[in-house]
Scaffold this motif. Structure first.
Motif, PDB file in Angstrom:
ATOM      1  N   GLY A  17      13.785  69.065 -72.291  1.00 20.41           N
ATOM      2  CA  GLY A  17      15.134  69.498 -72.646  1.00 20.41           C
ATOM      3  C   GLY A  17      16.258  68.724 -71.982  1.00 20.41           C
ATOM      4  N   THR A  18      15.961  67.684 -71.228  1.00 21.03           N
ATOM      5  CA  THR A  18      17.002  66.890 -70.588  1.00 21.03           C
ATOM      6  C   THR A  18      17.846  66.213 -71.660  1.00 21.03           C
ATOM      7  OG1 THR A  18      15.581  66.503 -68.682  1.00 21.03           O
ATOM      8  CG2 THR A  18      17.484  65.072 -68.915  1.00 21.03           C
ATOM      9  N   GLN A  19      19.160  66.308 -71.529  1.00 24.07           N
ATOM     10  CA  GLN A  19      20.088  65.781 -72.533  1.00 24.07           C
ATOM     11  C   GLN A  19      20.656  64.433 -72.102  1.00 24.07           C
ATOM     12  OE1 GLN A  19      20.705  67.503 -75.495  1.00 24.07           O
ATOM     13  NE2 GLN A  19      19.033  68.760 -74.720  1.00 24.07           N
ATOM     14  N   GLN A  20      21.186  63.711 -73.045  1.00 24.20           N
ATOM     15  CA  GLN A  20      21.941  62.475 -72.863  1.00 24.20           C
ATOM     16  C   GLN A  20      21.149  61.354 -72.189  1.00 24.20           C
ATOM     17  OE1 GLN A  20      25.475  63.754 -70.848  1.00 24.20           O
ATOM     18  NE2 GLN A  20      26.340  64.676 -72.675  1.00 24.20           N
ATOM     19  N   ILE A  21      19.861  61.351 -72.347  1.00 20.11           N
ATOM     20  CA  ILE A  21      19.045  60.280 -71.775  1.00 20.11           C
ATOM     21  C   ILE A  21      19.215  58.996 -72.585  1.00 20.11           C
ATOM     22  CG2 ILE A  21      16.681  59.533 -71.264  1.00 20.11           C
ATOM     23  CD1 ILE A  21      17.833  61.571 -69.296  1.00 20.11           C
ATOM     24  N   GLU A  22      19.471  59.135 -73.882  1.00 18.20           N
ATOM     25  CA  GLU A  22      19.655  57.948 -74.721  1.00 18.20           C
ATOM     26  C   GLU A  22      20.818  57.105 -74.211  1.00 18.20           C
ATOM     27  OE1 GLU A  22      19.556  61.100 -76.003  1.00 18.20           O
ATOM     28  OE2 GLU A  22      17.509  61.052 -76.764  1.00 18.20           O
ATOM     29  N   SER A  23      21.923  57.753 -73.876  1.00 20.85           N
ATOM     30  CA  SER A  23      23.077  56.997 -73.376  1.00 20.85           C
ATOM     31  C   SER A  23      22.779  56.398 -72.004  1.00 20.85           C
ATOM     32  CB  SER A  23      24.330  57.875 -73.323  1.00 20.85           C
ATOM     33  OG  SER A  23      24.129  58.973 -72.470  1.00 20.85           O
ATOM     34  N   LEU A  24      22.010  57.090 -71.166  1.00 19.38           N
ATOM     35  CA  LEU A  24      21.620  56.541 -69.872  1.00 19.38           C
ATOM     36  C   LEU A  24      20.710  55.330 -70.062  1.00 19.38           C
ATOM     37  CD1 LEU A  24      21.655  56.668 -66.781  1.00 19.38           C
ATOM     38  CD2 LEU A  24      19.713  58.241 -66.919  1.00 19.38           C
ATOM     39  N   LEU A  25      19.780  55.386 -71.013  1.00 24.10           N
ATOM     40  CA  LEU A  25      18.901  54.248 -71.262  1.00 24.10           C
ATOM     41  C   LEU A  25      19.690  53.043 -71.766  1.00 24.10           C
ATOM     42  CD1 LEU A  25      15.744  55.933 -72.839  1.00 24.10           C
ATOM     43  CD2 LEU A  25      15.961  54.928 -70.565  1.00 24.10           C
ATOM     44  N   LYS A  26      20.701  53.278 -72.578  1.00 20.40           N
ATOM     45  CA  LYS A  26      21.551  52.177 -73.041  1.00 20.40           C
ATOM     46  C   LYS A  26      22.347  51.593 -71.879  1.00 20.40           C
ATOM     47  CE  LYS A  26      21.824  53.716 -77.784  1.00 20.40           C
ATOM     48  NZ  LYS A  26      22.655  54.271 -78.853  1.00 20.40           N
ATOM     49  N   PHE A  27      22.779  52.443 -70.961  1.00 17.19           N
ATOM     50  CA  PHE A  27      23.480  51.959 -69.776  1.00 17.19           C
ATOM     51  C   PHE A  27      22.534  51.129 -68.904  1.00 17.19           C
ATOM     52  CE2 PHE A  27      25.008  52.314 -65.418  1.00 17.19           C
ATOM     53  CZ  PHE A  27      26.307  51.844 -65.577  1.00 17.19           C
ATOM     54  N   ILE A  28      21.284  51.591 -68.776  1.00 12.71           N
ATOM     55  CA  ILE A  28      20.284  50.846 -68.004  1.00 12.71           C
ATOM     56  C   ILE A  28      20.024  49.495 -68.670  1.00 12.71           C
ATOM     57  CG2 ILE A  28      17.838  50.813 -67.324  1.00 12.71           C
ATOM     58  CD1 ILE A  28      18.136  53.882 -66.886  1.00 12.71           C
ATOM     59  N   TYR A  29      20.027  49.458 -69.994  1.00 13.39           N
ATOM     60  CA  TYR A  29      19.892  48.181 -70.699  1.00 13.39           C
ATOM     61  C   TYR A  29      21.053  47.251 -70.338  1.00 13.39           C
ATOM     62  CZ  TYR A  29      19.922  44.768 -74.468  1.00 13.39           C
ATOM     63  OH  TYR A  29      19.967  43.597 -75.179  1.00 13.39           O
ATOM     64  N   GLY A  30      22.258  47.798 -70.222  1.00 17.77           N
ATOM     65  CA  GLY A  30      23.410  46.999 -69.793  1.00 17.77           C
ATOM     66  C   GLY A  30      23.210  46.433 -68.396  1.00 17.77           C
ATOM     67  N   LEU A  31      22.659  47.248 -67.490  1.00 25.04           N
ATOM     68  CA  LEU A  31      22.345  46.758 -66.145  1.00 25.04           C
ATOM     69  C   LEU A  31      21.298  45.647 -66.199  1.00 25.04           C
ATOM     70  CD1 LEU A  31      22.112  50.116 -64.129  1.00 25.04           C
ATOM     71  CD2 LEU A  31      24.006  48.475 -64.140  1.00 25.04           C
ATOM     72  N   TYR A  32      20.316  45.830 -67.064  1.00 28.99           N
ATOM     73  CA  TYR A  32      19.262  44.835 -67.239  1.00 28.99           C
ATOM     74  C   TYR A  32      19.851  43.500 -67.708  1.00 28.99           C
ATOM     75  CZ  TYR A  32      15.298  42.618 -69.680  1.00 28.99           C
ATOM     76  OH  TYR A  32      14.354  41.736 -70.147  1.00 28.99           O
ATOM     77  N   THR A  33      20.745  43.548 -68.678  1.00 32.60           N
ATOM     78  CA  THR A  33      21.344  42.292 -69.162  1.00 32.60           C
ATOM     79  C   THR A  33      22.235  41.663 -68.105  1.00 32.60           C
ATOM     80  OG1 THR A  33      23.176  43.460 -70.240  1.00 32.60           O
ATOM     81  CG2 THR A  33      21.244  42.959 -71.590  1.00 32.60           C
ATOM     82  N   ASP A  34      22.973  42.482 -67.352  1.00 27.11           N
ATOM     83  CA  ASP A  34      23.884  41.944 -66.341  1.00 27.11           C
ATOM     84  C   ASP A  34      23.173  41.390 -65.113  1.00 27.11           C
ATOM     85  OD1 ASP A  34      26.109  42.485 -67.861  1.00 27.11           O
ATOM     86  OD2 ASP A  34      26.613  44.343 -66.819  1.00 27.11           O
ATOM     87  N   TYR A  35      22.180  42.115 -64.611  1.00 29.24           N
ATOM     88  CA  TYR A  35      21.583  41.744 -63.328  1.00 29.24           C
ATOM     89  C   TYR A  35      20.241  41.025 -63.429  1.00 29.24           C
ATOM     90  CZ  TYR A  35      25.245  44.597 -61.365  1.00 29.24           C
ATOM     91  OH  TYR A  35      26.467  45.111 -61.031  1.00 29.24           O
ATOM     92  N   VAL A  36      19.547  41.187 -64.538  1.00 27.43           N
ATOM     93  CA  VAL A  36      18.241  40.542 -64.659  1.00 27.43           C
ATOM     94  C   VAL A  36      18.333  39.303 -65.543  1.00 27.43           C
ATOM     95  CG1 VAL A  36      15.844  40.841 -65.402  1.00 27.43           C
ATOM     96  CG2 VAL A  36      17.036  42.726 -64.277  1.00 27.43           C
TER      97      VAL A  36
END
Length: 141
Positions: A87-106
Protein backbone atom coordinates in the motif's frame (compact mmCIF):
# COMPACT_ATOMS: atom_id res chain seq x y z
CA UNK A 1 5.60 2.86 7.63
CA UNK A 2 8.82 2.49 5.63
CA UNK A 3 8.78 3.57 2.02
CA UNK A 4 11.36 1.34 0.37
CA UNK A 5 12.67 -1.89 1.86
CA UNK A 6 15.12 -2.53 -0.97
CA UNK A 7 16.09 -1.03 -4.32
CA UNK A 8 17.40 -2.86 -7.37
CA UNK A 9 18.79 -1.48 -10.63
CA UNK A 10 18.98 -3.99 -13.47
CA UNK A 11 20.69 -3.31 -16.80
CA UNK A 12 19.02 -4.04 -20.14
CA UNK A 13 20.67 -7.47 -20.27
CA UNK A 14 19.18 -8.49 -16.94
CA UNK A 15 22.32 -8.08 -14.85
CA UNK A 16 22.06 -6.61 -11.38
CA UNK A 17 24.15 -3.43 -11.34
CA UNK A 18 22.98 -1.95 -8.02
CA UNK A 19 21.29 -3.23 -4.87
CA UNK A 20 20.58 -1.45 -1.62
CA UNK A 21 18.75 -2.82 1.41
CA UNK A 22 16.99 -0.24 3.59
CA UNK A 23 16.33 -2.40 6.61
CA UNK A 24 13.86 -4.95 5.30
CA UNK A 25 12.92 -7.73 7.69
CA UNK A 26 14.36 -10.59 5.65
CA UNK A 27 17.88 -9.76 4.51
CA UNK A 28 19.09 -11.68 1.50
CA UNK A 29 22.57 -12.81 0.58
CA UNK A 30 24.24 -11.85 -2.72
CA UNK A 31 23.03 -14.93 -4.59
CA UNK A 32 19.43 -14.31 -3.58
CA UNK A 33 19.56 -10.69 -4.75
CA UNK A 34 20.99 -11.80 -8.09
CA UNK A 35 18.21 -14.38 -8.46
CA UNK A 36 15.50 -11.85 -7.63
CA UNK A 37 16.87 -9.36 -10.17
CA UNK A 38 17.17 -12.02 -12.87
CA UNK A 39 13.70 -13.38 -12.17
CA UNK A 40 12.16 -9.90 -12.26
CA UNK A 41 13.93 -9.07 -15.54
CA UNK A 42 12.57 -12.28 -17.10
CA UNK A 43 9.02 -11.76 -15.82
CA UNK A 44 9.07 -8.17 -17.04
CA UNK A 45 10.22 -9.23 -20.53
CA UNK A 46 7.66 -12.04 -20.75
CA UNK A 47 4.84 -9.72 -19.65
CA UNK A 48 5.72 -7.32 -22.49
CA UNK A 49 5.43 -10.13 -25.02
CA UNK A 50 2.27 -11.74 -23.63
CA UNK A 51 0.30 -8.58 -22.99
CA UNK A 52 -2.91 -8.29 -25.01
CA UNK A 53 -2.35 -4.52 -25.08
CA UNK A 54 -0.06 -3.37 -27.87
CA UNK A 55 2.88 -1.23 -26.76
CA UNK A 56 2.84 -2.62 -23.20
CA UNK A 57 5.97 -1.65 -21.29
CA UNK A 58 5.79 -4.59 -18.86
CA UNK A 59 4.77 -5.03 -15.25
CA UNK A 60 4.83 -1.78 -13.27
CA UNK A 61 3.34 -3.03 -9.99
CA UNK A 62 3.26 -6.45 -8.40
CA UNK A 63 1.15 -6.64 -5.25
CA UNK A 64 1.50 -9.46 -2.75
CA UNK A 65 0.22 -9.96 0.80
CA UNK A 66 3.49 -8.90 2.45
CA UNK A 67 5.06 -6.49 -0.08
CA UNK A 68 4.54 -4.40 -3.21
CA UNK A 69 7.10 -4.38 -6.00
CA UNK A 70 7.14 -1.18 -8.09
CA UNK A 71 9.08 -0.96 -11.35
CA UNK A 72 10.18 1.89 -13.60
CA UNK A 73 11.88 1.09 -16.91
CA UNK A 74 13.91 3.78 -18.63
CA UNK A 75 13.93 4.22 -22.40
CA UNK A 76 17.32 2.49 -22.53
CA UNK A 77 15.92 -0.65 -20.87
CA UNK A 78 17.45 -0.11 -17.44
CA UNK A 79 14.94 -1.16 -14.78
CA UNK A 80 14.60 0.41 -11.35
CA UNK A 81 12.48 -1.61 -8.97
CA UNK A 82 11.70 -1.21 -5.32
CA UNK A 83 10.27 -3.65 -2.81
CA UNK A 84 7.97 -1.72 -0.44
CA UNK A 85 5.47 -2.18 2.34
CA UNK A 86 2.01 -3.07 0.98
CA UNK A 87 0.00 0.00 0.00
CA UNK A 88 2.95 2.41 -0.13
CA UNK A 89 2.02 5.36 -2.35
CA UNK A 90 3.99 7.57 -4.74
CA UNK A 91 6.82 5.12 -5.31
CA UNK A 92 6.60 5.68 -9.07
CA UNK A 93 7.59 9.32 -8.68
CA UNK A 94 10.41 8.35 -6.29
CA UNK A 95 11.72 5.80 -8.82
CA UNK A 96 11.69 8.47 -11.53
CA UNK A 97 13.60 10.77 -9.19
CA UNK A 98 16.11 7.97 -8.54
CA UNK A 99 16.47 7.61 -12.32
CA UNK A 100 17.34 11.33 -12.41
CA UNK A 101 20.02 10.73 -9.77
CA UNK A 102 21.30 7.81 -11.83
CA UNK A 103 21.63 9.96 -14.96
CA UNK A 104 23.26 12.83 -13.04
CA UNK A 105 25.71 10.93 -10.86
CA UNK A 106 26.34 7.64 -12.63
CA UNK A 107 25.96 8.15 -16.37
CA UNK A 108 27.75 11.51 -16.31
CA UNK A 109 30.63 10.02 -14.33
CA UNK A 110 33.57 9.70 -16.76
CA UNK A 111 34.89 6.66 -14.87
CA UNK A 112 31.65 4.65 -15.06
CA UNK A 113 31.40 1.94 -17.71
CA UNK A 114 27.88 1.43 -19.07
CA UNK A 115 26.11 -1.76 -17.94
CA UNK A 116 28.68 -2.39 -15.17
CA UNK A 117 27.99 -2.41 -11.40
CA UNK A 118 27.50 1.07 -9.94
CA UNK A 119 30.26 2.23 -7.60
CA UNK A 120 29.63 5.94 -7.24
CA UNK A 121 29.79 7.61 -3.83
CA UNK A 122 27.82 10.72 -4.85
CA UNK A 123 25.01 8.52 -6.17
CA UNK A 124 24.92 6.56 -2.90
CA UNK A 125 24.84 9.72 -0.78
CA UNK A 126 22.09 11.42 -2.78
CA UNK A 127 20.07 8.21 -3.04
CA UNK A 128 20.20 7.66 0.72
CA UNK A 129 19.13 11.26 1.36
CA UNK A 130 16.20 10.92 -1.08
CA UNK A 131 14.97 7.68 0.45
CA UNK A 132 15.24 9.13 3.97
CA UNK A 133 13.30 12.26 2.93
CA UNK A 134 10.61 10.07 1.39
CA UNK A 135 10.45 7.97 4.55
CA UNK A 136 10.07 11.10 6.72
CA UNK A 137 7.36 12.44 4.38
CA UNK A 138 5.41 9.20 4.69
CA UNK A 139 5.66 9.23 8.48
CA UNK A 140 4.34 12.79 8.49
CA UNK A 141 1.14 11.80 6.65
Amino acid sequence: MAAINSLYIVNKSGGLIYYKDYGSAGRMDTNDTLRVASLWHSMHAISQQLSPVSGCSGIELLQADTFDLHCFQSLTGTKFFAVCEPGTQQIESLLKFIYGLYTDYVLKNPFYEIEMPIRCELFDINLTQSVQKDRVALLGQ
